[in-house]
Design a protein around this motif. Structure first.
Motif, mmCIF file in Angstrom:
data_model
loop_
_atom_site.group_PDB
_atom_site.id
_atom_site.type_symbol
_atom_site.label_atom_id
_atom_site.label_comp_id
_atom_site.label_asym_id
_atom_site.label_seq_id
_atom_site.Cartn_x
_atom_site.Cartn_y
_atom_site.Cartn_z
ATOM 1 N N TYR A 2 -6.449 2.039 -6.712
ATOM 2 C CA TYR A 2 -6.030 3.424 -6.386
ATOM 3 C C TYR A 2 -7.062 3.761 -5.253
ATOM 4 C CZ TYR A 2 -4.478 8.019 -7.638
ATOM 5 O OH TYR A 2 -3.626 9.219 -7.587
ATOM 6 N N ILE A 3 -6.861 3.940 -4.238
ATOM 7 C CA ILE A 3 -7.750 4.435 -3.183
ATOM 8 C C ILE A 3 -7.494 5.933 -2.572
ATOM 9 C CG2 ILE A 3 -8.596 4.007 -0.722
ATOM 10 C CD1 ILE A 3 -7.688 0.716 -1.371
ATOM 11 N N LEU A 4 -8.422 6.747 -2.402
ATOM 12 C CA LEU A 4 -8.274 8.082 -2.112
ATOM 13 C C LEU A 4 -8.537 8.148 -0.662
ATOM 14 C CD1 LEU A 4 -10.273 9.988 -5.063
ATOM 15 C CD2 LEU A 4 -7.789 9.873 -4.895
ATOM 16 N N LYS A 5 -7.751 9.262 -0.024
ATOM 17 C CA LYS A 5 -7.858 9.542 1.089
ATOM 18 C C LYS A 5 -9.049 10.738 0.983
ATOM 19 C CE LYS A 5 -3.046 8.991 2.364
ATOM 20 N NZ LYS A 5 -1.713 9.832 2.673
ATOM 21 N N PRO A 6 -9.649 10.719 2.271
ATOM 22 C CA PRO A 6 -9.679 9.800 3.639
ATOM 23 C C PRO A 6 -10.119 8.551 3.342
ATOM 24 C CG PRO A 6 -11.581 11.627 3.766
ATOM 25 C CD PRO A 6 -10.863 11.759 2.422
ATOM 26 N N PHE A 7 -9.471 7.590 4.236
ATOM 27 C CA PHE A 7 -9.723 6.118 3.998
ATOM 28 C C PHE A 7 -11.079 5.947 4.335
ATOM 29 C CE2 PHE A 7 -5.134 6.252 5.344
ATOM 30 C CZ PHE A 7 -4.821 5.831 4.039
ATOM 31 N N LYS A 43 -14.969 0.412 4.002
ATOM 32 C CA LYS A 43 -15.741 -0.347 2.975
ATOM 33 C C LYS A 43 -15.054 -0.362 1.653
ATOM 34 C CE LYS A 43 -19.170 -1.600 5.118
ATOM 35 N NZ LYS A 43 -19.641 -2.625 5.905
ATOM 36 N N ARG A 44 -14.429 0.784 1.364
ATOM 37 C CA ARG A 44 -13.771 0.588 -0.057
ATOM 38 C C ARG A 44 -12.549 -0.218 0.094
ATOM 39 N NH1 ARG A 44 -11.418 0.602 -4.091
ATOM 40 N NH2 ARG A 44 -10.831 2.117 -5.574
ATOM 41 N N ILE A 45 -11.694 -0.153 1.058
ATOM 42 C CA ILE A 45 -10.444 -0.953 1.322
ATOM 43 C C ILE A 45 -10.711 -2.294 1.515
ATOM 44 C CG2 ILE A 45 -8.531 -1.147 2.968
ATOM 45 C CD1 ILE A 45 -8.466 1.671 3.415
ATOM 46 N N GLU A 46 -11.761 -2.733 2.315
ATOM 47 C CA GLU A 46 -12.448 -3.862 2.435
ATOM 48 C C GLU A 46 -12.609 -4.573 1.179
ATOM 49 O OE1 GLU A 46 -15.726 -6.824 4.384
ATOM 50 O OE2 GLU A 46 -15.919 -4.487 4.712
ATOM 51 N N PHE A 49 0.917 -1.160 -0.228
ATOM 52 C CA PHE A 49 -0.024 -0.184 0.060
ATOM 53 C C PHE A 49 0.920 1.240 -0.114
ATOM 54 C CE2 PHE A 49 -2.809 -3.337 1.444
ATOM 55 C CZ PHE A 49 -3.960 -3.103 1.025
ATOM 56 N N ILE A 50 1.054 2.044 -0.871
ATOM 57 C CA ILE A 50 1.764 3.051 -1.295
ATOM 58 C C ILE A 50 1.189 4.429 -1.519
ATOM 59 C CG2 ILE A 50 3.764 3.991 -2.685
ATOM 60 C CD1 ILE A 50 3.933 0.978 -3.726
ATOM 61 N N ASP A 51 1.574 5.599 -0.623
ATOM 62 C CA ASP A 51 1.243 6.822 -0.773
ATOM 63 C C ASP A 51 2.062 7.312 -2.094
ATOM 64 O OD1 ASP A 51 0.033 9.306 -0.871
ATOM 65 O OD2 ASP A 51 1.193 9.859 1.073
ATOM 66 N N ILE A 64 -2.487 4.666 -2.184
ATOM 67 C CA ILE A 64 -3.275 5.367 -1.238
ATOM 68 C C ILE A 64 -2.974 6.777 -1.133
ATOM 69 C CG2 ILE A 64 -3.926 3.394 0.274
ATOM 70 C CD1 ILE A 64 -1.428 4.126 1.969
ATOM 71 N N THR A 65 -3.840 7.645 -1.542
ATOM 72 C CA THR A 65 -3.233 9.100 -2.016
ATOM 73 C C THR A 65 -4.559 9.804 -1.668
ATOM 74 O OG1 THR A 65 -2.091 10.479 -3.543
ATOM 75 C CG2 THR A 65 -3.529 8.855 -4.401
#
Length: 194
Positions: free
Chosen positions: A108-113, A116-119, A61-63, A90-91
């Protein structure tokens, strides 16, 4: 946040490459809740690459906006060393999404975390990992069939003695810490075969 993971005996390993301590702590908590083993975290790209070389995680998992070596360049180096590592960015920046997928990112997951999206992402990784494992098992079974099932028994160890385990009794095989194990209905055996 509990869901069944089929075929995998143990949690997948991951590392976090992120320079903000609150984000690291939050993500560690979420990933552990998602059935992942968080091995370590690095606060810059250079140390993240070194951690990946040393620990060989299943997932990184990389910013993107991190010091020394940015997340994109770090991901390229990690993929070069082990193309099977799942890269999840994760950015806070959505403008790098196309570049991320161009280099082979899984997600590609946006902050704030969003838990449910991460799961959902972790579940997809487990599904993909299982799919690859099943393809490997099917290739092995097909090869055995092609060889007219010459292999009827596999030599295994039990309490320091060699035991011949009939292939018909084997439910599955798995590797753990560099060793291969054979699982039957009642027992688990160690074997020197890969």
């Amino acid at each position: 946040m509990i869901w069944e993971v089929k075929f995998i005996m143990e949690k997948l390993d991951c590392i976090i490459i992120e320079d903000e301590i609150p984000s690291i702590e939050e993500l560690e908590y979420i990933l552990r809740e998602c059935n992942l083993n968080v091995l370590a975290s690095a606060k810059d790209g250079k140390n993240g690459i070194e951690l990946c070389k040393k620990l060989d995680p299943d997932i990184a998992f990389i910013d993107i906006n991190i010091p020394v070596i940015n997340g994109m360049d770090a991901a390229k180096e990690i993929i070069k060393k082990n193309p099977l590592t799942f890269i999840v960015f994760i950015t806070a920046y959505n403008k790098f999404a196309l570049d991320a997928f161009d280099i082979g990112a899984f997600d590609y997951i946006l902050k704030p975390f969003d838990e449910k999206r991460i799961e959902h992402t972790v579940k997809r990784i487990y599904d993909e990992y299982n799919r690859g494992a099943n393809e490997g098992i099917n290739k092995i079974l097909n090869k055995i069939s092609e060889e007219e099932k010459i292999l009827k028994k596999i030599p295994c160890e039990e309490n320091g003695k060699v035991v011949l385990v009939p292939t018909d009794n084997i439910i599955f095989c798995y590797a753990d810490t560099g060793k291969t194990y054979v699982k039957t209905k009642d027992k688990i055996y160690y074997t020197r075969y890969t």
